[in-house]
Design a protein around this motif. Sequence first.
Motif, PDB file in Angstrom:
ATOM      1  N   ASP A  50       1.974  -0.035  -1.034  1.00 48.06           N
ATOM      2  CA  ASP A  50       2.848   0.984  -1.611  1.00 48.06           C
ATOM      3  C   ASP A  50       2.098   2.297  -1.525  1.00 48.06           C
ATOM      4  O   ASP A  50       1.452   2.754  -2.473  1.00 48.06           O
ATOM      5  CB  ASP A  50       3.184   0.645  -3.069  1.00 48.06           C
ATOM      6  N   PRO A  51       2.129   2.940  -0.363  1.00 43.66           N
ATOM      7  CA  PRO A  51       1.286   4.114  -0.120  1.00 43.66           C
ATOM      8  C   PRO A  51       1.633   5.252  -1.072  1.00 43.66           C
ATOM      9  O   PRO A  51       2.813   5.606  -1.218  1.00 43.66           O
ATOM     10  CB  PRO A  51       1.603   4.490   1.334  1.00 43.66           C
ATOM     11  N   PRO A  52       0.647   5.828  -1.745  1.00 44.59           N
ATOM     12  CA  PRO A  52       0.908   6.933  -2.686  1.00 44.59           C
ATOM     13  C   PRO A  52       1.597   8.104  -1.981  1.00 44.59           C
ATOM     14  O   PRO A  52       1.276   8.437  -0.830  1.00 44.59           O
ATOM     15  CB  PRO A  52      -0.498   7.319  -3.166  1.00 44.59           C
ATOM     16  N   GLU A  58       0.739   9.194   7.666  1.00 40.10           N
ATOM     17  CA  GLU A  58      -0.100   8.806   8.815  1.00 40.10           C
ATOM     18  C   GLU A  58      -1.458   8.293   8.350  1.00 40.10           C
ATOM     19  O   GLU A  58      -2.020   7.356   8.942  1.00 40.10           O
ATOM     20  CB  GLU A  58      -0.285   9.988   9.764  1.00 40.10           C
ATOM     21  N   ASP A  59      -2.013   8.911   7.325  1.00 37.03           N
ATOM     22  CA  ASP A  59      -3.320   8.464   6.835  1.00 37.03           C
ATOM     23  C   ASP A  59      -3.232   7.045   6.259  1.00 37.03           C
ATOM     24  O   ASP A  59      -4.127   6.211   6.476  1.00 37.03           O
ATOM     25  CB  ASP A  59      -3.837   9.417   5.753  1.00 37.03           C
ATOM     26  N   SER A  60      -2.162   6.774   5.512  1.00 36.71           N
ATOM     27  CA  SER A  60      -2.010   5.427   4.942  1.00 36.71           C
ATOM     28  C   SER A  60      -1.823   4.389   6.038  1.00 36.71           C
ATOM     29  O   SER A  60      -2.371   3.278   5.971  1.00 36.71           O
ATOM     30  CB  SER A  60      -0.814   5.391   3.984  1.00 36.71           C
ATOM     31  N   LEU A  61      -1.052   4.746   7.080  1.00 37.09           N
ATOM     32  CA  LEU A  61      -0.876   3.818   8.190  1.00 37.09           C
ATOM     33  C   LEU A  61      -2.188   3.628   8.950  1.00 37.09           C
ATOM     34  O   LEU A  61      -2.503   2.528   9.425  1.00 37.09           O
ATOM     35  CB  LEU A  61       0.208   4.340   9.128  1.00 37.09           C
ATOM     36  N   GLU A  81      11.598   2.667   1.291  1.00 38.70           N
ATOM     37  CA  GLU A  81      11.690   3.396   0.035  1.00 38.70           C
ATOM     38  C   GLU A  81      10.361   3.405  -0.708  1.00 38.70           C
ATOM     39  O   GLU A  81      10.262   3.911  -1.817  1.00 38.70           O
ATOM     40  CB  GLU A  81      12.780   2.770  -0.855  1.00 38.70           C
ATOM     41  N   LEU A  82       9.327   2.802  -0.104  1.00 36.80           N
ATOM     42  CA  LEU A  82       8.010   2.855  -0.725  1.00 36.80           C
ATOM     43  C   LEU A  82       7.595   4.300  -0.868  1.00 36.80           C
ATOM     44  O   LEU A  82       7.729   5.103   0.038  1.00 36.80           O
ATOM     45  CB  LEU A  82       6.993   2.078   0.125  1.00 36.80           C
ATOM     46  N   GLY A  83       7.087   4.622  -1.979  1.00 35.24           N
ATOM     47  CA  GLY A  83       6.651   6.003  -2.257  1.00 35.24           C
ATOM     48  C   GLY A  83       7.404   6.648  -3.377  1.00 35.24           C
ATOM     49  O   GLY A  83       6.831   6.926  -4.403  1.00 35.24           O
ATOM     50  N   PRO A  84       8.715   6.903  -3.270  1.00 37.00           N
ATOM     51  CA  PRO A  84       9.492   6.896  -2.021  1.00 37.00           C
ATOM     52  C   PRO A  84       9.238   8.176  -1.236  1.00 37.00           C
ATOM     53  O   PRO A  84       8.737   9.157  -1.767  1.00 37.00           O
ATOM     54  CB  PRO A  84      10.935   6.829  -2.523  1.00 37.00           C
ATOM     55  N   ARG A  85       9.667   8.158   0.020  1.00 34.59           N
ATOM     56  CA  ARG A  85       9.472   9.308   0.901  1.00 34.59           C
ATOM     57  C   ARG A  85      10.784   9.625   1.613  1.00 34.59           C
ATOM     58  O   ARG A  85      11.599   8.733   1.827  1.00 34.59           O
ATOM     59  CB  ARG A  85       8.398   9.002   1.949  1.00 34.59           C
ATOM     60  N   PRO A  86      10.974  10.852   1.989  1.00 29.38           N
ATOM     61  CA  PRO A  86      12.178  11.203   2.757  1.00 29.38           C
ATOM     62  C   PRO A  86      12.227  10.426   4.066  1.00 29.38           C
ATOM     63  O   PRO A  86      11.199  10.114   4.672  1.00 29.38           O
ATOM     64  CB  PRO A  86      12.027  12.701   3.010  1.00 29.38           C
ATOM     65  N   GLU A 329       5.437   5.324 -11.209  1.00 29.62           N
ATOM     66  CA  GLU A 329       6.533   4.353 -11.210  1.00 29.62           C
ATOM     67  C   GLU A 329       7.823   4.999 -11.707  1.00 29.62           C
ATOM     68  O   GLU A 329       8.909   4.751 -11.178  1.00 29.62           O
ATOM     69  CB  GLU A 329       6.162   3.147 -12.078  1.00 29.62           C
ATOM     70  N   SER A 330       7.689   5.824 -12.751  1.00 29.80           N
ATOM     71  CA  SER A 330       8.868   6.517 -13.286  1.00 29.80           C
ATOM     72  C   SER A 330       9.503   7.409 -12.228  1.00 29.80           C
ATOM     73  O   SER A 330      10.719   7.377 -11.991  1.00 29.80           O
ATOM     74  CB  SER A 330       8.479   7.371 -14.493  1.00 29.80           C
ATOM     75  N   THR A 331       8.686   8.221 -11.624  1.00 28.48           N
ATOM     76  CA  THR A 331       9.235   9.171 -10.642  1.00 28.48           C
ATOM     77  C   THR A 331       9.757   8.447  -9.405  1.00 28.48           C
ATOM     78  O   THR A 331      10.769   8.850  -8.817  1.00 28.48           O
ATOM     79  CB  THR A 331       8.173  10.206 -10.247  1.00 28.48           C
ATOM     80  N   ALA A 332       9.086   7.371  -9.013  1.00 25.17           N
ATOM     81  CA  ALA A 332       9.560   6.613  -7.854  1.00 25.17           C
ATOM     82  C   ALA A 332      10.948   6.043  -8.130  1.00 25.17           C
ATOM     83  O   ALA A 332      11.837   6.090  -7.269  1.00 25.17           O
ATOM     84  CB  ALA A 332       8.581   5.490  -7.527  1.00 25.17           C
ATOM     85  N   TYR A 333      11.158   5.518  -9.324  1.00 23.17           N
ATOM     86  CA  TYR A 333      12.468   4.967  -9.655  1.00 23.17           C
ATOM     87  C   TYR A 333      13.536   6.060  -9.633  1.00 23.17           C
ATOM     88  O   TYR A 333      14.622   5.887  -9.066  1.00 23.17           O
ATOM     89  CB  TYR A 333      12.437   4.296 -11.026  1.00 23.17           C
ATOM     90  N   LEU A 334      13.218   7.180 -10.249  1.00 21.57           N
ATOM     91  CA  LEU A 334      14.187   8.281 -10.296  1.00 21.57           C
ATOM     92  C   LEU A 334      14.527   8.781  -8.891  1.00 21.57           C
ATOM     93  O   LEU A 334      15.689   9.055  -8.573  1.00 21.57           O
ATOM     94  CB  LEU A 334      13.630   9.420 -11.149  1.00 21.57           C
ATOM     95  N   LEU A 335      13.535   8.897  -8.052  1.00 20.16           N
ATOM     96  CA  LEU A 335      13.766   9.415  -6.694  1.00 20.16           C
ATOM     97  C   LEU A 335      14.582   8.437  -5.862  1.00 20.16           C
ATOM     98  O   LEU A 335      15.372   8.850  -5.008  1.00 20.16           O
ATOM     99  CB  LEU A 335      12.431   9.709  -6.017  1.00 20.16           C
TER     100      LEU A 335
END
Length: 1000
Positions: A50-52, A58-61, A81-86, A329-335
């Motif tokens: 679950d990359p921050p 790219e760095d996490s990959l 949706e990990l992160g999540p990221r656009p 976790e809170s912000t990830a859920y909201l996003l």
Amino acid sequence: MAELRRSGGDGASASERILVVFPGYHRAWAAWIAQCLESHGHQATLQRWDPPREIPLEDSLADLLLASGPVLLVLDDWFFELGPRPAGEWNDALRGFVAANSDRFAAVNLTNRSLLPATAVLEPASLWGLSEEAAEERLMRRLGLERRRVPRPSAGRARYPETRCEIWGEVPRRNPRFTGRDDLLTTLHQRLADADRGAAVCTLLGMSGIGKTQLAAEYAHRFSPDYDVVWWVNSDDRNIQRDRLGELAVELGLRVGNEPGERIRAVREALRRGEPYGRWLLIFDGWDDTEGIATLLPQGAGHVLVTSRNRGWSEHTEILEIPAFLRAESTAYLLRRAPHISSAEADEVAAEFGDVPLPLVQAASWLGESRMEVPEYLRMVRERRLSTVDEPATGEGFPQSSMTSWSILLNRLRGAQPQAIDVLGLCTSFAPGRIPLGLIRAYPHADLPEELRWMATDLPAWTRALDTLVNYSVLTRETRGPVGVEMGPHQESVHMHRLVHDIVSKLTSEDSRVVHRQAVRTLLAQADPGNPLDSRNWPRYAELLPHLEPSGALSSAQPRVQETVLNCLRYCYRSGEYKGGLDLARRIRDHWSRIMDPLAQPMLDLTTQESNILRASGRFRDAYELDRSVHQRLGTAEPRSELAELSTKGAMAASLRHLGRYDEAHELQLEVLDGYGRLLGPDEGLALIARHNLGVGLRLLGRYQDGYELDLDTLAKRENVLRARHISTLNSGGAVAHDLRLLGKYRDALARQEPVVRLHLQVLGARHPQTLSARGQLVMCRRREGGHTQDVGPEMASLLDQLAQVHGRGHYRTLAFITNYGNFLREHGDLSQARELIDEAEAGYRALLGPAHPVATGMLSNTGLVMQAAGERAEAMSMFEASFAGLTATLGADHPWVLGCALNAASARNLNGRIADSVELSRDTLRRARHTLGHEHPLTLSCQVALAADLRAAREHEEAGKLEDDGLLGLTRTLGAQHPHTISARQRTRPYWDFEPYLG
């Protein structure tokens, strides 16, 4: 297909080391993939990923490529949706970094939904919808690995994730938006795995709304391949909890009846043994009352999860504290739920609600559904909170902002979807937790208020309203029934969190609440099966019972609703739920005393049921006082109700029998029988019950022949009126066998009792309380008959365990069997255990009944027998004399119990050198026994043999010899030459009498 770079020197045949990268949500798939790879000779390393968000993708990959071998990504739409990221960030990384290193990356796809376009660079092998064999073949082909036929042991293998475990019991649907908590889940799994056998129990502890239930449900889904059985037990209400746990007996294929206690004991034993399944997980959700843990928590090789707010669990299990979400976790859920908001805005919303999951879920649902901008939403929340100074508190550390956010949601629904508000209000008139909302569809002709009738007639509107509430995370859907079977709307149930229930109730108008409670009361009455005596209806009563008070059913003046309330109380009595029954009776009385006359028929029926439960619980004095107070009121009431008076007198007589006041009880019971016969006729049900109870009283008075003749007649009437398999007919059959045994006709008693027990087993099940009593009588028949001595001991030990599990060791029925088993052990030389059991029973009866009760007094004689067998002659004589004197004073000199105590007292006098006193007592006892029991009764013959022994000691050999010869002939005629009593008398072993306690 792109070829992966090999780390070995001989291509596809080389052993590979593969890094399997997966989101925690798909741990089950990752474990299965690793197992497949290892079974073909390769090494697999699992990496939950679950990359921050703050680190470039790219760095996490690139970090993944630090591994030496291929990197296998386990994909579905959740992965991106990990992160999540656009989505654009993922596409850029896939087109750039991953494409540049395509020889190191591979992927499998677990979904049939569309993935990001740039995922094509991974050429993922789709495993969706495949059989295990096909999925394994496709996995190996994608990795370019040769399939090797390596034998794989079945034990300990991870189950293919598409294959449900053998038994899957009502686990809540998996939340596709479950966020974070990976470390907590891993810690929980490790704790359970590392625990000693029988001690793998962990309690998830935390305040309401913190996510305990969601965490437990996710654990069940995520780790389900580790188990053969996963069973969910809603534990908010004790009756539902016991009923639900007992249902597992059916799934396990255990042959038991419908009584909850019997089923629970069978389930716990099966789980303890690991038969038929050794890998099991039980989840008790919402178990806050720690009383009764010992009778419910299973032990064995499996695992148990409990969710609770009660810190008292720390004394019984390992505790895992559930904190609020981490901010990430809170912000990830909201996003994920509201992708139109920014990371900074998600952080602000999370702070507003204190990172507590439940209000965050509601806030995220609102933002996601309404597409409102965060500044506007927070402005509404804050302004409404500041302006509403009278806003009720939520308690438990729950953020005050959440009350305001719920208020905003309800206002929106009132305008946009008023029918959803109706459904929501209806839910708050049930108890929180599982709500059988399908009742409104199951009974479309119920007399509902006009404004709610659309719920029963307009299915599309009903479905839209429920969908709205589910989308806004107010309710979650649940269904009961076999896995894979679609349930109709009439069977649908929903789950409403306790805290949501509390908040919405406070925000619902009083007028709406009145309408909704009336509707729920009507539905509960419609759903009442109408027969709580039938154990097949008990699951329905367990489902209805929690909703009586929230719906206002306890204070309803409608006769149909009142009857449903009483039927729920009758269910508590019949199913053995005495503690819950007494609490319900107290609450009913509290409500009804405000709205009806104390002598109204429902109040009288309430008293009858409460009195029954009090007696069944061993609270005989309380039951008597309750009935006596009602009887006094009836005596001065106008107009007079003779039937009500008879019913109350019958209950008083039952209590008096248990209290040891046998003569009073008998006189009262005669009045009851005469009255019912005169008013209703001799064959009516109440008259037959009165006849049976009169027989119980005759046994307690020592009038065994009279009792036998009455019970035989009652049995014939019940067989004619009720038929042979009716529970009351079975009871009468046992009564006749009991009379025969007390009359000394042991072979006849055994022949009667064996078919009675067979019918009990067929009709009621092995561990129904009445069956246990019947089985206890059968054991005593076998013991007295004398031909089954070798078999009786293990049977008694097993039956004692079962009685203790059903009633507890302090219950009067268990104490009686403890006594009988203790006497058996003493008789067969195990003095140590016999003393322990007799001491336990004596102390138990003294505490329950008081020292002056005939049963407590008679127990002293059993204590004396143990002491005498241990050589403590003086102490034994003291016990015998105390028992003899005490019972003589309360029962009279001719009662069989007194005669037995006199037999033992005479023996002690002889052993202690008081020969003349022994002769005098033995002579008097023989005379009285012949008068009371007849010349051929085994106790009479024992008294005759004992007198002969005393006369020999007094050197009166001629009389002694004649008495002894006549006594031996009598024993041979009645019991047989090889009966233990006959053999003992022939060997001149002094006869004794062990006291068999009986309360009726």
